[in-house]
Motif scaffolding. Structure first.
Motif, short mmCIF file in Angstrom:
data_model
loop_
_atom_site.label_atom_id
_atom_site.label_comp_id
_atom_site.label_asym_id
_atom_site.label_seq_id
_atom_site.Cartn_x
_atom_site.Cartn_y
_atom_site.Cartn_z
N TYR A 148 -0.18 8.28 -1.24
CA TYR A 148 -0.76 8.50 -2.57
C TYR A 148 -2.16 7.92 -2.68
O TYR A 148 -2.74 7.92 -3.77
CB TYR A 148 0.14 7.87 -3.64
N HIS A 149 -2.68 7.38 -1.59
CA HIS A 149 -4.01 6.75 -1.57
C HIS A 149 -4.11 5.60 -2.57
O HIS A 149 -5.12 5.44 -3.24
CB HIS A 149 -5.12 7.78 -1.81
N VAL A 150 -3.04 4.82 -2.67
CA VAL A 150 -3.01 3.65 -3.54
C VAL A 150 -2.95 2.42 -2.67
O VAL A 150 -2.03 2.25 -1.87
CB VAL A 150 -1.80 3.68 -4.50
N THR A 151 -3.96 1.57 -2.79
CA THR A 151 -4.00 0.35 -1.99
C THR A 151 -4.11 -0.90 -2.85
O THR A 151 -3.83 -1.99 -2.38
CB THR A 151 -5.17 0.36 -1.00
N GLN A 172 -3.99 5.35 -9.30
CA GLN A 172 -5.02 6.21 -8.73
C GLN A 172 -6.24 6.29 -9.64
O GLN A 172 -7.34 6.50 -9.18
CB GLN A 172 -4.47 7.61 -8.48
N CYS A 192 0.86 -1.18 0.00
CA CYS A 192 0.00 0.00 0.00
C CYS A 192 0.89 1.24 0.00
O CYS A 192 1.98 1.23 0.57
CB CYS A 192 -0.89 0.02 1.24
N TYR A 193 0.39 2.29 -0.61
CA TYR A 193 1.09 3.56 -0.70
C TYR A 193 0.17 4.63 -0.12
O TYR A 193 -0.47 5.38 -0.86
CB TYR A 193 1.45 3.86 -2.15
N PRO A 194 0.05 4.71 1.22
CA PRO A 194 -0.94 5.60 1.84
C PRO A 194 -0.77 7.08 1.49
O PRO A 194 -1.75 7.80 1.39
CB PRO A 194 -0.79 5.35 3.33
#
Length: 112
Positions: free
Chosen positions: A10-13, A110, A6-8
């Motif tokens: 960047y809001h990428v899960t 995203q 996860c890349y919090p």
């Protein structure tokens, strides 16, 4: 049994699968990534063999560490600790790219 990246910031899960069919860890070269490593079940070993780097994921323990890849490349990461019946499936694809390629990948994630 598997890894999730996860890349919090960047809001990428959600993860795309790499050419291996395993989850993909994408990192920008020369930039420090902070990892939050957790296990929901048993002890796992988060292993980046091409960088001679490994950390344990322990149930009930949150491990934080920073990692800065110094070269672009792609390889297979793995669980280095015998973790049970599906240990052989605890692989992941690692792709270290330029910062511009990383941001392009983030934007594509995203938009999903």
């Amino acid at each position: 049994w598997g890894w999730k990246f996860c890349y919090p910031a960047y809001h990428v899960t959600e993860q795309t699968e790499g050419p291996t069919g395993y989850p993909t860890l994408v990192l920008p070269v020369g930039e420090t990534a902070t990892f939050k490593l957790v296990s929901l079940d048993v002890v796992h070993g988060f292993d980046l063999p091409n960088f001679d780097f490994s950390r344990y994921a322990l149930p009930g323990v949150t491990n934080y560490f920073d990692f800065t890849p110094q070269q672009t490349e792609s390889f297979i990461g793995r669980c280095s600790h015998l973790c049970g019946l599906y240990h052989a499936d605890m692989l992941f694809y690692v792709k270290v790219v330029t910062p511009a390629q990383f941001m392009s990948w983030i934007h594509s994630q995203q938009g999903r």
